[in-house]
Design an enzyme around this catalytic site. Sequence first.
Site, PDB file in Angstrom:
ATOM      1  N   GLY A   1      13.184   4.399  -3.114  1.00  0.00           N
ATOM      2  CA  GLY A   1      12.477   3.150  -3.370  1.00  0.00           C
ATOM      3  C   GLY A   1      11.200   3.332  -4.153  1.00  0.00           C
ATOM      4  O   GLY A   1      10.906   2.572  -5.085  1.00  0.00           O
ATOM      5  N   CYS A   2      10.423   4.347  -3.803  1.00  0.00           N
ATOM      6  CA  CYS A   2       9.142   4.589  -4.467  1.00  0.00           C
ATOM      7  C   CYS A   2       9.341   5.083  -5.897  1.00  0.00           C
ATOM      8  O   CYS A   2       8.546   4.780  -6.795  1.00  0.00           O
ATOM      9  CB  CYS A   2       8.315   5.589  -3.661  1.00  0.00           C
ATOM     10  SG  CYS A   2       7.869   4.957  -2.028  1.00  0.00           S
ATOM     11  N   THR A   3      10.399   5.844  -6.119  1.00  0.00           N
ATOM     12  CA  THR A   3      10.714   6.304  -7.474  1.00  0.00           C
ATOM     13  C   THR A   3      11.115   5.126  -8.346  1.00  0.00           C
ATOM     14  O   THR A   3      10.672   5.003  -9.496  1.00  0.00           O
ATOM     15  CB  THR A   3      11.845   7.346  -7.439  1.00  0.00           C
ATOM     16  OG1 THR A   3      11.411   8.483  -6.695  1.00  0.00           O
ATOM     17  CG2 THR A   3      12.226   7.774  -8.852  1.00  0.00           C
TER      18      THR A   3
ATOM     19  N   ALA B   1       7.970   3.115  -9.174  1.00  0.00           N
ATOM     20  CA  ALA B   1       7.121   3.806 -10.141  1.00  0.00           C
ATOM     21  C   ALA B   1       7.725   3.767 -11.544  1.00  0.00           C
ATOM     22  O   ALA B   1       7.014   3.567 -12.541  1.00  0.00           O
ATOM     23  CB  ALA B   1       6.899   5.250  -9.699  1.00  0.00           C
TER      24      ALA B   1
ATOM     25  N   LYS C   1       5.978   7.069  -0.169  1.00  0.00           N
ATOM     26  CA  LYS C   1       6.133   8.508  -0.366  1.00  0.00           C
ATOM     27  C   LYS C   1       6.689   8.843  -1.740  1.00  0.00           C
ATOM     28  O   LYS C   1       7.631   8.206  -2.221  1.00  0.00           O
ATOM     29  CB  LYS C   1       7.060   9.082   0.723  1.00  0.00           C
ATOM     30  CG  LYS C   1       7.106  10.604   0.760  1.00  0.00           C
ATOM     31  CD  LYS C   1       7.900  11.095   1.956  1.00  0.00           C
ATOM     32  CE  LYS C   1       7.977  12.614   2.004  1.00  0.00           C
ATOM     33  NZ  LYS C   1       6.638  13.249   2.071  1.00  0.00           N
TER      34      LYS C   1
END
Length: 217
Positions: free
Chosen positions: A43-45, A48, A38
């Site tokens: 975590g995804c930030t 990325a 998401k």
Amino acid sequence: MLVIGDKMPTFSVADQNGNVVTDQQLLGKKTIIYFYPKDSTPGCTAEACNLRDNYERMLAEGYQVLGVSKDSQKSHLNFIAKYELPFTLLSDPSTEMLQAFGAWGEKKMCGKTCIGTLRKTFVFDEKGILTQVIEILKIMQSRFWERVESLKFKGKEYMERQELKKLIAVWFEEDIRDGDHTSLSCIPETEMGCQQLIVKEEGIIAGIEVAKEIVAY
């Protein structure tokens, strides 16, 4: 389940700008496709941003990079703008692409089993042949929670801060070694808090590991 030597699955999805992207359009260049749960979550930030920081090096090695999640095009645009991401993000709300790549399935979050996006990265050559699958985070999380289980952490009981700090420090030392990670100065005391910390750290590790695997340090 994709294995080394397989062809890139057929797909047709929109990017953050509404442009349709297909598997055929990616042929001719080496390609990194990473799947994440998401936009704008810790975590995804972290994942990325680590990929962003190594993006130029990946380009120099001849790779194009694409991220994929269920998020909307608008969400992707906001995510890209907020963190200045230089690569394309694909929107797959139907999960068709996720399923085609084996990046949609059962996982555990905060002790509960659910169905969702599996954090995986696939590397293809210029002909669209799979050359590498990076799933190191699954192994790391498994190792960490095996250690948590060994401490017999139950229900809402609090784990001793020092024991947890030592546990995480050992995990970092074994599995990240030279990678950057969040300071251990503030360790959560609840199981959910621990899970949230690990999710964030996994995102950081993901970006680091992709860079290590693709670009020679």
